[in-house]
Structure formats: structure tokens, C-alpha cells
Design a protein around this motif. Structure first.
Motif, PDB file in Angstrom:
ATOM      1  N   ARG A 130      -9.129   5.588 -25.845  1.00  0.00           N
ATOM      2  CA  ARG A 130      -8.540   6.929 -25.920  1.00  0.00           C
ATOM      3  C   ARG A 130      -9.218   7.709 -27.043  1.00  0.00           C
ATOM      4  N   ILE A 131      -9.229   9.024 -26.877  1.00  0.00           N
ATOM      5  CA  ILE A 131      -9.975   9.898 -27.784  1.00  0.00           C
ATOM      6  C   ILE A 131      -8.995  10.786 -28.541  1.00  0.00           C
ATOM      7  N   VAL A 132      -9.102  10.746 -29.848  1.00  0.00           N
ATOM      8  CA  VAL A 132      -8.281  11.596 -30.710  1.00  0.00           C
ATOM      9  C   VAL A 132      -9.130  12.806 -31.070  1.00  0.00           C
ATOM     10  N   LEU A 133      -8.526  13.993 -30.958  1.00  0.00           N
ATOM     11  CA  LEU A 133      -9.253  15.201 -31.310  1.00  0.00           C
ATOM     12  C   LEU A 133      -8.461  16.028 -32.310  1.00  0.00           C
ATOM     13  N   GLY A 134      -9.186  16.603 -33.230  1.00  0.00           N
ATOM     14  CA  GLY A 134      -8.592  17.474 -34.234  1.00  0.00           C
ATOM     15  C   GLY A 134      -9.268  18.821 -34.177  1.00  0.00           C
ATOM     16  N   ARG A 143      -4.413  13.639 -28.359  1.00  0.00           N
ATOM     17  CA  ARG A 143      -5.149  12.480 -27.847  1.00  0.00           C
ATOM     18  C   ARG A 143      -5.245  12.616 -26.342  1.00  0.00           C
ATOM     19  N   VAL A 144      -6.397  12.241 -25.812  1.00  0.00           N
ATOM     20  CA  VAL A 144      -6.607  12.240 -24.370  1.00  0.00           C
ATOM     21  C   VAL A 144      -6.982  10.829 -23.933  1.00  0.00           C
ATOM     22  N   THR A 145      -6.737  10.560 -22.652  1.00  0.00           N
ATOM     23  CA  THR A 145      -7.070   9.258 -22.083  1.00  0.00           C
ATOM     24  C   THR A 145      -8.559   9.187 -21.786  1.00  0.00           C
ATOM     25  N   THR A 146      -8.979   8.065 -21.257  1.00  0.00           N
ATOM     26  CA  THR A 146     -10.395   7.879 -20.934  1.00  0.00           C
ATOM     27  C   THR A 146     -10.865   8.789 -19.804  1.00  0.00           C
ATOM     28  N   THR A 147      -9.925   9.402 -19.058  1.00  0.00           N
ATOM     29  CA  THR A 147     -10.292  10.340 -17.994  1.00  0.00           C
ATOM     30  C   THR A 147     -10.203  11.795 -18.447  1.00  0.00           C
ATOM     31  N   THR A 150      -4.319  14.593 -20.966  1.00  0.00           N
ATOM     32  CA  THR A 150      -3.584  14.627 -22.223  1.00  0.00           C
ATOM     33  C   THR A 150      -2.650  13.419 -22.280  1.00  0.00           C
ATOM     34  N   ASP A 151      -2.661  12.717 -23.386  1.00  0.00           N
ATOM     35  CA  ASP A 151      -1.828  11.528 -23.568  1.00  0.00           C
ATOM     36  C   ASP A 151      -0.445  11.967 -24.046  1.00  0.00           C
ATOM     37  N   ALA A 152       0.529  11.940 -23.141  1.00  0.00           N
ATOM     38  CA  ALA A 152       1.883  12.401 -23.448  1.00  0.00           C
ATOM     39  C   ALA A 152       2.603  11.472 -24.425  1.00  0.00           C
ATOM     40  N   THR A 153       2.108  10.251 -24.591  1.00  0.00           N
ATOM     41  CA  THR A 153       2.759   9.314 -25.516  1.00  0.00           C
ATOM     42  C   THR A 153       2.380   9.583 -26.964  1.00  0.00           C
ATOM     43  N   PHE A 154       1.401  10.426 -27.189  1.00  0.00           N
ATOM     44  CA  PHE A 154       0.945  10.726 -28.540  1.00  0.00           C
ATOM     45  C   PHE A 154       1.801  11.838 -29.116  1.00  0.00           C
ATOM     46  N   VAL A 155       2.459  11.563 -30.226  1.00  0.00           N
ATOM     47  CA  VAL A 155       3.300  12.558 -30.887  1.00  0.00           C
ATOM     48  C   VAL A 155       2.423  13.326 -31.865  1.00  0.00           C
ATOM     49  N   ALA A 156       2.239  14.609 -31.562  1.00  0.00           N
ATOM     50  CA  ALA A 156       1.369  15.447 -32.401  1.00  0.00           C
ATOM     51  C   ALA A 156       1.932  15.545 -33.805  1.00  0.00           C
TER      52      ALA A 156
END
Length: 176
Positions: A130-134, A143-147, A150-156
């Protein structure tokens, strides 16, 4: 009268020389401006480049066409390269601030981010891919998944612009 005539002729020659010098200078400045603009246009198609270990441009990497600035790049373990920035399209495909390239430089069409990630300034890849972006988007971090979903499990987190990211060995994320 001959002396006065000589001064007039000399004055005309001097004025003509000045006018010609101004014309030459104007042409030279226009040519320089055209060359600068040409160089800008040539560089815009190669906003991303891969360099050899000695700093030389890697000729085997074909840079994609990108419509605006790239601020961050990170390589994934499989050799693909994730880029972030202010761009809206890569190689004619809509990619709002986030895209992935194949090792050759071609756009990876299997990675299709959802959302507007323009002004992504920092990227980090976690051990699970998974990719974290700032950046300067609403939450500052995502955070986004490998595709690219948007990773909904990531709490901003901080709700501030993020300019630097690192993933620690225990998986925790350092953001600044």
C-alpha cells in the motif's frame, strides 16, 4: 560647408549604425527567447527521468508525457515507480496527482487512483504494497491500495500539508 556636410554624414552613419545594432539586438533577444521556450517545451515532456548511478540519464527509460510538475517518486519492490505531483494527466490518461509507471517508464494502466491527489509532495510504500501519500489535499495524508483505490481503513491524521514521509520497520508512519 564641407566640414558641416561631413558632420551630417558622420551623424547619419552613426544613427544608421545605432538603428542596425538595435535591430540585431532585438533579433538576438527574440531568438534567445524562442530557444528558451523550445527548451522548456522539450523538458516538459520529460518531467520524470531515471538516472544511472553516475548521474547520466538512463536512455532505456522512456519518460511519459506529464502535463505538470512531479514532486515525489518512490520505487516499489517490483520495480514499478509511483509518482506524485501537481499533474492532471500522464500519457494522455487522467491521473490527478498520482500515477504508477512500469520500469520502462510507460504508464501502468492497472493502477487507476480514485480521487484528486494533486499536490502530492511525499510518497512511501508500506511492506504490504500500500502507498502512503502526503500533500496539500484535504487531510494532508492518505493511503491507497496496490490498485490505486483509496484505503478506507486508513484514518487520516493531521489535516495539515505533509511534505515528507517515511515508513518505519515496525510499520508506523513518520510524517512531516
Amino acid at each position: 560647408a564641407a566640414i558641416g556636410e561631413g558632420r551630417r554624414v558622420a551623424s547619419e552613419i552613426t544613427e544608421n549604425a545605432r538603428e542596425e545594432a538595435v535591430k540585431i539586438t532585438d533579433r538576438a533577444q527574440r531568438n534567445i527567447q524562442l530557444e528558451i521556450e523550445k527548451a522548456r517545451l522539450e523538458l516538459r515532456s520529460e518531467i520524470v527521468a531515471r538516472l544511472e548511478t553516475n548521474g547520466a540519464v538512463d536512455a532505456s527509460f522512456t519518460a511519459p508525457t506529464i502535463d505538470d510538475a512531479v514532486y515525489a517518486a518512490v520505487e516499489q519492490p517490483d520495480g514499478r515507480i509511483v509518482i506524485g505531483g501537481a499533474f492532471s494527466s500522464v500519457s494522455g490518461q487522467v491521473r490527478r496527482g498520482l500515477a504508477r509507471l512500469e520500469p520502462s517508464g510507460a504508464l501502468d494502466l492497472t493502477f487507476n487512483p480514485v480521487g484528486d491527489w494533486r499536490d502530492t509532495f511525499a510518497l512511501a510504500v508500506q511492506s504490504d504494497g500500500r502507498i502512503v501519500l502526503g500533500g496539500a489535499f484535504s487531510s494532508g495524508i492518505a493511503r491507497v491500495t496496490t490498485t490505486g483505490a483509496t484505503d478506507a481503513t486508513f484514518v487520516a491524521g493531521p489535516n495539515n500539508s505533509i511534505f515528507a514521509l517515511a515508513v518505519q520497520s515496525d510499520g508506523r508512519i513518520v510524517a512531516g
